[in-house]
Design a protein around this motif. Sequence first.
Motif, mmCIF file in Angstrom:
data_model
loop_
_atom_site.group_PDB
_atom_site.id
_atom_site.type_symbol
_atom_site.label_atom_id
_atom_site.label_comp_id
_atom_site.label_asym_id
_atom_site.label_seq_id
_atom_site.Cartn_x
_atom_site.Cartn_y
_atom_site.Cartn_z
ATOM 1 N N LYS A 197 -1.862 7.940 7.262
ATOM 2 C CA LYS A 197 -3.696 8.775 7.813
ATOM 3 C C LYS A 197 -3.998 6.791 8.836
ATOM 4 C CE LYS A 197 -5.949 9.454 3.555
ATOM 5 N NZ LYS A 197 -7.194 9.169 2.122
ATOM 6 N N GLU A 198 -3.727 5.794 8.696
ATOM 7 C CA GLU A 198 -3.894 4.823 9.260
ATOM 8 C C GLU A 198 -2.990 4.992 10.739
ATOM 9 O OE1 GLU A 198 -3.242 -0.078 10.623
ATOM 10 O OE2 GLU A 198 -3.340 0.901 8.738
ATOM 11 N N ILE A 199 -1.509 5.519 10.663
ATOM 12 C CA ILE A 199 -1.175 5.975 11.952
ATOM 13 C C ILE A 199 -2.091 7.708 12.898
ATOM 14 C CG2 ILE A 199 1.451 7.149 12.570
ATOM 15 C CD1 ILE A 199 1.922 5.301 10.245
ATOM 16 N N ALA A 200 -2.497 7.915 11.818
ATOM 17 C CA ALA A 200 -3.159 9.730 12.084
ATOM 18 C C ALA A 200 -3.780 8.934 13.452
ATOM 19 C CB ALA A 200 -3.125 10.069 11.795
ATOM 20 N N HIS A 201 -4.980 8.019 12.616
ATOM 21 C CA HIS A 201 -6.254 6.841 13.256
ATOM 22 C C HIS A 201 -5.853 6.895 14.769
ATOM 23 C CE1 HIS A 201 -9.826 5.392 13.608
ATOM 24 N NE2 HIS A 201 -9.658 4.786 13.421
ATOM 25 N N LEU A 202 -4.060 6.080 14.287
ATOM 26 C CA LEU A 202 -3.736 5.281 15.717
ATOM 27 C C LEU A 202 -3.500 6.053 16.896
ATOM 28 C CD1 LEU A 202 -2.174 2.058 13.896
ATOM 29 C CD2 LEU A 202 -4.864 1.976 15.488
ATOM 30 N N LYS A 203 -2.647 7.286 16.696
ATOM 31 C CA LYS A 203 -2.229 8.357 17.317
ATOM 32 C C LYS A 203 -3.754 8.451 18.004
ATOM 33 C CE LYS A 203 2.051 9.034 16.074
ATOM 34 N NZ LYS A 203 2.830 10.306 14.542
ATOM 35 N N ALA A 204 -4.761 9.501 17.197
ATOM 36 C CA ALA A 204 -5.632 9.722 17.468
ATOM 37 C C ALA A 204 -7.255 8.388 19.069
ATOM 38 C CB ALA A 204 -7.165 9.957 16.837
ATOM 39 N N GLN A 205 -6.059 7.822 18.029
ATOM 40 C CA GLN A 205 -7.582 6.512 19.478
ATOM 41 C C GLN A 205 -6.684 6.311 20.644
ATOM 42 O OE1 GLN A 205 -7.625 3.304 16.943
ATOM 43 N NE2 GLN A 205 -9.822 3.038 17.139
ATOM 44 N N PRO A 244 0.935 -1.403 -0.040
ATOM 45 C CA PRO A 244 -0.228 0.342 0.128
ATOM 46 C C PRO A 244 0.177 1.610 -0.262
ATOM 47 C CG PRO A 244 -0.542 -1.785 1.864
ATOM 48 C CD PRO A 244 1.030 -1.988 0.753
ATOM 49 N N SER A 245 0.480 2.036 -0.436
ATOM 50 C CA SER A 245 1.013 3.376 -0.576
ATOM 51 C C SER A 245 1.170 4.046 0.726
ATOM 52 C CB SER A 245 0.372 4.750 -1.494
ATOM 53 O OG SER A 245 -0.862 4.794 -0.378
ATOM 54 N N ASP A 246 2.024 5.230 1.165
ATOM 55 C CA ASP A 246 2.953 5.763 2.000
ATOM 56 C C ASP A 246 1.634 6.411 2.627
ATOM 57 O OD1 ASP A 246 5.096 5.081 3.847
ATOM 58 O OD2 ASP A 246 5.441 6.964 2.746
ATOM 59 N N ASN A 247 1.025 6.650 1.690
ATOM 60 C CA ASN A 247 -0.028 7.796 2.111
ATOM 61 C C ASN A 247 -0.981 6.883 3.110
ATOM 62 O OD1 ASN A 247 -1.335 10.497 2.480
ATOM 63 N ND2 ASN A 247 -2.675 9.582 0.732
ATOM 64 N N SER A 248 -1.834 6.157 2.569
ATOM 65 C CA SER A 248 -2.310 5.108 3.447
ATOM 66 C C SER A 248 -2.158 4.440 4.883
ATOM 67 C CB SER A 248 -2.743 3.830 2.896
ATOM 68 O OG SER A 248 -1.577 2.905 2.780
ATOM 69 N N TYR A 249 -0.440 4.357 4.985
ATOM 70 C CA TYR A 249 0.405 4.013 6.446
ATOM 71 C C TYR A 249 0.047 5.673 7.479
ATOM 72 C CZ TYR A 249 1.999 -0.227 4.961
ATOM 73 O OH TYR A 249 2.055 -1.636 4.010
#
Length: 125
Positions: free
Chosen positions: A73-81, A66-71
């Motif tokens: 986004k997932e990292i930002a989501h996990l940081k928010a959680q 997967p592209s680095d961009n999708s990672y």
Amino acid sequence: MVNLSLREAVKHFDVSRPTLQKALKSGKISGVQDGQGHWTIDPSEIARLYKPRSKEPVKDPTQDAPSDNSYSKEIAHLKAQLAEAEQRAAVAEALAEEREKHINDLRRILPAPKPVKKPWWPWSK
């Protein structure tokens, strides 16, 4: 749905063959054994104890990652959680400290328990 063989059950549910055989022999799962010793099991019977394997198709490792961009986004989501969970933990800790203080205050207010005198002879109550 048609009954499953042990091999099919292992493919469709998150369980190993030896575990499934032990469950059948111990009676945790009911199944039918034919004259040759092969088991068939109703899928609903297995679903009572074991979760189905994921339905996601197996990805081909030769495909592009997967592209680095999708990672990101997932990292930002996990940081928010994680931040939300840390905030909830801090609130829970503050509440626990407040309750502990309240319990200690109540303990100071209560009178000390009176000792119970027991007779020295065993036949009286």
